[in-house]
Design a protein around this motif. Structure first.
Motif, PDB file in Angstrom:
ATOM      1  N   MET A 480       0.832  -1.201   0.000  1.00  0.00           N
ATOM      2  CA  MET A 480       0.000   0.000   0.000  1.00  0.00           C
ATOM      3  C   MET A 480       0.871   1.258   0.000  1.00  0.00           C
ATOM      4  O   MET A 480       0.607   2.214  -0.748  1.00  0.00           O
ATOM      5  N   THR A 483       2.424   1.726  -3.400  1.00  0.00           N
ATOM      6  CA  THR A 483       1.450   2.165  -4.398  1.00  0.00           C
ATOM      7  C   THR A 483       1.109   3.636  -4.216  1.00  0.00           C
ATOM      8  O   THR A 483       1.044   4.405  -5.191  1.00  0.00           O
ATOM      9  N   ALA A 505      -3.370   0.446  -9.038  1.00  0.00           N
ATOM     10  CA  ALA A 505      -4.285   1.350  -8.341  1.00  0.00           C
ATOM     11  C   ALA A 505      -5.015   2.237  -9.327  1.00  0.00           C
ATOM     12  O   ALA A 505      -4.502   2.563 -10.406  1.00  0.00           O
ATOM     13  N   LEU A 654      -9.182   5.928  -3.492  1.00  0.00           N
ATOM     14  CA  LEU A 654      -8.246   5.105  -4.263  1.00  0.00           C
ATOM     15  C   LEU A 654      -8.551   3.634  -4.023  1.00  0.00           C
ATOM     16  O   LEU A 654      -8.789   3.227  -2.881  1.00  0.00           O
ATOM     17  N   VAL A 656      -6.935  -0.209  -4.652  1.00  0.00           N
ATOM     18  CA  VAL A 656      -5.655  -0.874  -4.911  1.00  0.00           C
ATOM     19  C   VAL A 656      -5.896  -2.379  -4.964  1.00  0.00           C
ATOM     20  O   VAL A 656      -6.653  -2.925  -4.149  1.00  0.00           O
TER      21      VAL A 656
END
Length: 1418
Positions: A480, A483, A505, A654, A656
């Motif tokens: 995470m 990203t 993402a 967002l 992912v």
């Protein structure tokens, strides 16, 4: 004294530190490295040159690492140790042992040649741990040494010193003789052990008595010292004391977590009231000491773990509850007898009230201080402590003892049930997880360890769940953060804009909650929460868009509220440090599972939708994701918003995703969690061995009561001579009146010769003599044979036989694997462990037709190799099944997946029904008998069997001639399609009868197969057919360990049953992944009905890959069951004949396998005898200096590259290709992913698309290439500053054992010269010139012998080799132009999928124009 300091990773010793003019390097060269005479350790050198300098530096870990690499331990301190050695000498030895253990290097073998001196050293260290004149930091290091020792109990040297410290004699320190007698009276074996301890002390001399007194008081002294530090009012050295208490807590956790060390210690710990005393201490209640509190919780978990300390039997939930209720009942009885008035309410209270801390505390209020003290004494609680403990025995302390003893404690299963599997931002950034991430080895961690032994199966599952959950959350957090960093969030007023890009993402608007299902009865969270998210895919290239569209049901995606850090808050200006999540820009994180992917109109995506309409390309703009949210997290979020706090879901911006192979954490953690909650047992015969106590040989077939006396080995032995050679040291006799030199197949009946009766030895000598008595017995093997039945006249009816001439040890492994019990096979590189596993499966399949076998491997590649070899043997393909996504990579005809097998069954059914129709026509039977399996079965019962029964009368008639038998055969017409003549002239009656019975076997096999196919005609649902195949039809089922972990609940829920488990690559699988395949079925009558477990692997090669350093080194998560069994001393069979590599190449790793020999094929086959064309040597270490002033570089953390070695590797590959070496025979390996990426870039620039060169078969890291091989390996070691993780001998073993015919190692010699443990391999490499030696005017293949002397040209460096290759290329092109020659045909060019690296562009191209290819007239 200065505290022991920690150096940053960048401060680790480099080549310059080791070879330069540093103080320690000069001292090493002048004192011990270059000395050829026996060394004499001078106290002045130890004190002034070593100790004083280290003390001045605060014992910096970088300095200790440097001294370790300078071999101070092996070449100076230990050879010069004696009983007269100074304390500084002893302390330095302990510090260096800790350093080697912290680096994961072997250490105890250094001391094994001199056990008496090691015992002396160990005693000195024990004495120093309780010497209060030693500084606190050094005593912490001494505790770390003791902890390391207790973690290495597989070493007899260490075990001998540790065992007395935890023996029953420590019960001398219990509060009173009454308490001790009460404990001794609870178990007869305890009483015996105590008497033996007292007797041993009474019979000892004064010196021995002093030693015994020290041993039994050592731990007690440390416990009191620990309490003293916890309650010490002094403010100085607080940090050091906290670290000391943390180290001691770690030691206690280790002692409590293994049954042999826990057995007597746990009683002493509880007698001292250590846990409640710790809980009240000032140090515990200091808010800065979070790690100490976490270690306390871990210790508390182990102290009160539900297991009988003395028998090792786990306590059920009911038994654990009854033990608790017994304490409450005792409390009420004591209260009624001694305080009937003041504790009347307590006496009348129910158990639920008494076990509640607050309520019980209120019930004790009427008692005076003296009465509280009296109550504690009556309850058997210790109330007096030495002054050195600093424990204040006031009313709060005494009350806490009563409350702590009687409060309700959650079991480990209740704790697991409450743990979430889907993370949120709060769980990902818990302080415990963050502490694990910053682990350097300088402090302990509050996480369980995978030790040599476990308390119960439940304990093992609890530890595995905790560690795998931590590792999973660590990986998710890193993904995470990476990203978010890639998408580059920026503030634009009130909005967040993403200026970067990641293919993993997409920015989104807030999710729309579409359905919230009310909670089920008894639950508080919603039963289900659905949400919809719109993805903007208009700017994505087709490949990335396809990745998003390919999300499958139940895939986990992550919904993030990203909020970049304001520049004004980037610096703290003395205020509290920013939270790590805030630093990363992650404000909130939630998980969701995919339900379906929809198009922009809300319709399900068609799998084969090309996106074209009327011939025109259509670029979709949107995709919709229907998601299932985490109900528990959603409930908490709604409660939060109802309290007036901001709604988290409004800020989600967002989404992912993660790669599929990394994102299977949820089903795996759920499987471990369910196992931990279900009390799943291990097989009875394996239980003690698995837990690590008892006799390590007890699970082998020789010790089991159901050992088979007679086994049909079928085609295992090729002939009588092979049989005799395969059983050395055994008496081989033909059974009965059979002649010697029988033809195969062989049935072996084994019996041990009668042992000579001897007088029963004394108890002390019995253990030493058991091995000798076993060695005196000689096995007698009686051999019989039989004629295999004729299976039919068609070539396809002939059985497929084994052609491998197994070695004696391979035969031993096959024999053990064919027997019930546990078999552990160690297979060094190239020794044929896969062939052994295949033959074991073949024997089990034929000898035990009612048993089913489960095949498990770590990788799809290894599983497919094993499966392909099985399919090539005489095993009916209808009994083979391959589960998982690797099935499509099988290089054999037909599909072996569940649905592929169902289709194959139906196709075979149609073919067999055609044969039934032809058979019916051949005997003139009217009717449509080949319509279905049911009609075929009717035809068999009405026509075929009666005809055969009638014909048998003729066959058995003595008056019938051979002509009569042939003429009466009812199926002659049907077999007219068989090879003719069916009955060759001149055959005897017996031979003709054999052919006829083979024909009938062929017919009956048709009907047998149709009978198996019939259920697939009846079942209509494809899923039902597939499940029926799994639980009823398949007898050999193959899957990866990951698939087993993911699908455990589903497979077990179907009623899947199996009898045998065979694991390939068992040393590369984590322990829980080893265990889950043993538990893929539900227990029967409380027992797991497994009969055989065969583990094949090599613990001397790479272990399971664990990303986090804390879990890998501290928690030992990389430990496999295979390695642990080897450490425990479980008997293993190590194969000893390799057939992969030239004998000269095998010498490079033979030092790891002392008995490794060579098969005749590697000394006689032409490819092994001939030299490598154009190369003087079959292996070389090639010194690679800096290229354009650069050695190793690190563009990003751990992404290490070396341009010089990369250019050299590609130039050498191009040279070999110009000589005619096939590209598929060459692989380039490297030790770092960064170097692999660099080599790929250079290959793409210089070789891709060039038919003179093309791409090598593999460009891979060493870790990824384990289990594979190739003829020629170019290996880049990459490092020029320090050896890095190549100091792990296992990784070096893998690197050196991948080549069959040629190995060319690129590296920097000075980097590895200081690595003591690597010299055995590198010394062989360094005997040859370190410049690449080329043989000119030689093309591939050459007829030159590998040992033939020939003139060679040295390449001075990468520039020299590059220029040489450039000139060769031009000459080759000119020659082709002049001669009208043709370039070689283009070869497939691709890199492995595993090697793909994520790009950052929206439309990722090739990374630049390709270089031109020379024009050649074709």
């Amino acid at each position: 004294m200065a505290p022991i300091t920690e150096t940053a990773p960048s401060a680790r010793p480099t080549v310059a530190d080791i070879t330069g003019d540093t103080h320690y390097a000069q001292l090493a060269r002048n004192t011990w490295l270059n000395s050829s005479k026996p060394l004499r350790v001078l106290p002045t050198v130890v004190k002034r040159e070593l100790w004083d300098h280290l003390e001045e530096e605060g014992f910096a870990f970088g300095s200790l690492l440097l001294l370790e690499q300078l071999q101070l331990l092996e070449k100076y301190l230990w050879p010069g140790y004696s009983d007269e050695a100074s304390d500084h000498h002893v302390l330095l030895l302990a510090l260096l042992v800790n350093t080697k253990r912290r680096e994961g290097l072997p250490v105890w073998n250094t001391f094994e040649p001199n056990p008496a001196l090691f015992s002396s050293l160990f005693r000195r260290i024990l004495a120093l741990t309780i010497d209060t004149t030693i500084s606190i930091p050094l005593r912490s290091d001494l505790l770390a040494f003791i902890t390391n020792a207790f973690q290495s109990l597989e070493s007899g040297l260490v075990r001998k010193e540790c065992a007395p410290l935890v023996s029953i004699s420590i019960w001398h320190n219990l509060q009173s003789e009454t308490v001790r007698e009460q404990k001794l009276g609870s178990n007869v074996q305890l009483r015996k052990a105590w008497r033996a301890s007292v007797k041993r002390y009474d019979a000892a001399d004064e010196v021995t008595k002093a030693r015994l007194r020290f041993e039994r008081s050592w731990l007690y002294t440390l416990l009191l010292d620990f309490l003293g530090h916890l309650y010490d009012p002094a403010a100085e050295d607080t940090h050091d004391k906290v670290l000391y208490c943390e180290r001691f807590s770690e030691l206690l956790c280790d002692l409590e977590s293994q049954l042999p060390t826990r057995r007597y210690i746990n009683t002493l710990v509880q007698d001292l009231n250590l846990l409640p005393a710790t809980r009240l201490s000032p140090m515990y209640n200091d808010e800065d000491n979070g790690l100490l509190r976490d270690l306390y919780n871990l210790l508390r978990h182990y102290v009160y773990f539900p297991v009988d300390d003395h028998t090792g039997q786990p306590l059920s939930r009911e038994e654990y509850r009854q033990e608790h209720y017994k304490k409450l009942a005792t409390l009420q009885k004591v209260a009624l007898r001694h305080f009937p008035e003041k504790l009347k309410l307590l006496v009348l209270s129910h158990y639920g009230g008494l076990e509640a801390r607050s309520e019980l505390e209120g019930l004790l209020t009427p008692l005076a201080d003296a009465e509280i003290l009296e109550l504690c004494s009556i309850l058997g609680l210790r109330t007096e402590y030495p002054k050195s403990s600093n424990v204040v025995q006031d009313r709060p302390f005494l009350t806490e003892l009563i409350l702590f003893t009687h409060e309700k404690r959650s079991t480990y299963q209740e704790n697991i049930r409450d743990m979430t599997i889907l993370p949120t931002d709060s769980t990902l950034y818990e302080s415990t997880f963050l502490r694990n991430e910053s682990y350097t080895g300088s402090r302990p961690l509050a996480i369980p360890k995978l030790n040599l032994q476990y308390l119960t199966i439940g304990d093992f599952l609890w530890r595995s769940f905790i560690l795998h959950r931590c590792e999973t959350f660590y990986e998710i957090r890193k993904d995470m953060e990476d990203t978010v960093k890639r998408v580059q969030p920026r503030r634009a007023g009130a909005e967040i804009r993403f200026e970067g890009f990641s293919r993993m993402a997409l920015p989104i608007a807030k999710p729309a909650i579409v359905e919230v299902v009310p909670p089920k009865v008894g639950d508080v969270a919603p039963a289900q929460v659905k949400a919809e998210i719109i993805l903007d895919v208009s700017r994505l290239n087709p490949g990335i868009r396809k990745d998003w569209e390919s999300l499958r049901s139940d895939d986990v995606v992550f919904l993030l509220a990203v909020q970049p850090l304001e520049s004004s808050r980037a610096t703290t200006n003395g205020h509290a440090a920013l939270h790590p999540a805030e630093k990363a820009g992650i404000k909130h994180l939630r998980c969701a599972e995919v339900i379906s992917v929809l198009d922009e109109n809300g319709r399900f995506l068609r799998e084969h939708n090309t996106g074209q309409t009327d011939g025109y390309s259509h670029q979709p703009r949107q995709r919709r994701l229907l998601l299932r949210l985490d109900p528990a997290a959603y409930k908490e979020d709604k409660e939060r918003s109802n309290q007036g706090k901001p709604d988290i879901w409004q800020s989600i911006n967002l989404i992912v995703r993660r790669k599929g192979r990394e994102n299977n954490f949820k089903p795996i953690l759920e499987s471990i969690k369910r196992l931990a909650l279900s009390d799943v047992p291990a097989p009875t015969w394996l239980h003690e061995v698995f837990l690590g106590f008892g006799d390590p040989t007890s699970a082998t077939y020789k010790r089991l009561p159901n050992r088979l006396k007679c086994i049909d080995y079928r085609d295992t032995f090729l002939d009588w001579q092979h049989l005799i050679q395969s059983l050395p040291g055994k008496v081989v006799e033909p059974a009965g009146d059979m002649d010697a030199s029988l033809p195969p197949p062989y049935v072996l009946e084994t019996s041990a010769a009668t042992e000579t009766s001897v007088a029963r030895p004394s108890k002390k000598r019995r253990r030493e003599q058991v091995d000798a008595s076993q060695a005196d017995s000689v096995e007698v093997v009686k051999v019989s044979t039989y004629k295999p039945s004729n299976t039919g006249p068609y070539p396809s009816d002939a059985p497929k036989l084994n052609t491998v001439r197994f070695t004696p040890l391979q035969i031993e492994a096959i024999a053990s694997g064919s027997q019930p019990g546990l078999t552990v096979i160690v297979g060094p590189p190239g020794t044929g462990k896969t062939d052994v596993a295949t033959q074991i499966i073949n024997n089990i399949y034929h000898d035990f037709p009612d048993q089913r076998t489960l095949l498990v491997a770590h990788s799809n590649q290894a599983l497919n190799q094993l499966f392909q070899k099985i399919a090539a043997l005489d095993i009916d393909e209808r009994h083979l099944l391959r589960l998982g996504h690797g099935e499509e990579e099988l290089e054999i005809q037909g599909s072996y997946s569940k649905y592929g097998r169902v289709e194959s069954f139906l196709e075979n059914g149609a073919r067999y029904l055609t044969e039934v129709t032809r058979l019916a026509a051949s005997i003139g039977a009217p009717g449509a008998h080949g319509n279905s399996c049911e009609t075929a079965d009717y035809f068999n019962a009405v026509y075929i069997r009666p005809a055969w029964t009638k014909y048998q009368e003729t066959l058995s008639s003595q008056s019938a001639s051979t002509e009569d038998i042939i003429m009466a055969f009812p199926f002659k017409i049907y077999f007219s399609t068989a090879p003719q003549p069916l009955f060759p002239p001149g055959l005897s009656r017996g031979q003709i009868t054999d052919i006829i019975r083979g024909c009938y076997h062929h017919i009956q096999r048709i009907f047998s197969e149709l009978e198996d196919i019939r259920p697939f005609e009846i079942l209509r649902n494809a899923r039902d057919k597939a499940n029926y195949l799994l639980i009823k039809e398949a007898r050999i089922i193959a899957m990866t360990s990951t698939h087993a972990a993911m699908r455990r609940q589903e497979i077990a829920g179907l009623g899947f049953h199996y009898d045998n488990v065979i694991m390939e690559e068992a040393a590369q699988i984590t322990e829980i992944e080893n265990f889950i395949p043993l538990a893929l079925q539900n227990p029967k009558d409380g027992q797991m009905p497994l009969q055989r477990i065969v583990l094949c692997g090599d613990h001397l090669q790479n272990s399971p890959i664990v990303q986090n350093l804390a879990f890998r080194q501290y928690a030992n998560l990389e430990q496999s069951l295979f390695l642990r069994l080897v450490r425990l001393g479980v008997p293993t069979i190590m194969l000893d004949q390799q057939g992969r590599a030239r004998p000269s190449l095998a010498e490079l790793y033979k030092w790891r396998y002392p008995n490794l020999g060579n098969l005749p094929s590697v000394t006689s086959t032409p490819e092994f005898v001939r030299a490598n064309a154009g190369l003087r040597y079959d292996y070389q270490f090639i010194e690679t200096r800096d290229y354009k002033g650069k050695g190793e570089t690190e563009p990003s953390p751990h992404f290490i590259q070396n341009i010089g070695e990369a250019e050299y590797a590609v130039a050498l590959y191009m040279y070999m290709r110009l000589l005619g070496y096939p590209a598929e025979k060459i692989s380039i390996l490297t030790t770092y992913a960064g170097q692999r990426a660099l080599i790929r870039d250079i290959l793409a620039h210089r070789c891709k698309g060039k038919r003179l060169f093309g791409l090598p078969r593999h460009v891979s890291t060493v870790d990824k290439f384990q289990g594979e091989q190739n003829d020629y390996i170019i290996l880049s070691l990459t490092r020029t500053r320090a050896p890095g993780y190549l100091r792990d001998i296992r990784r070096l073993t893998v690197a050196l054992s991948r080549a069959r015919l040629g190995l060319y190692v690129l590296g920097r010699r000075e980097v590895f010269e200081s690595c003591f443990e690597l010299h055995s391999a590198f010394d062989l490499l360094w005997r040859r010139p370190d410049k690449l030696m080329l043989v000119t005017n030689e093309m591939f293949p050459t007829q030159r012998g590998v040992d033939e002397e020939v003139e060679a040209t040295a390449m001075e460096g990468v520039e020299h080799l590059g220029q040489y290759v450039f000139e060769m290329t031009n000459a080759k092109v000119e020659a082709l132009k002049a001669g009208g020659g043709m370039l070689p045909p283009p070869a497939p060019e691709r890199f492995d999928d595993d090697d793909e690296i994520e790009g950052d562009g929206l439309n990722e191209g090739d990374g630049g124009p390709e270089p031109e290819e020379p024009e050649v007239v074709e």
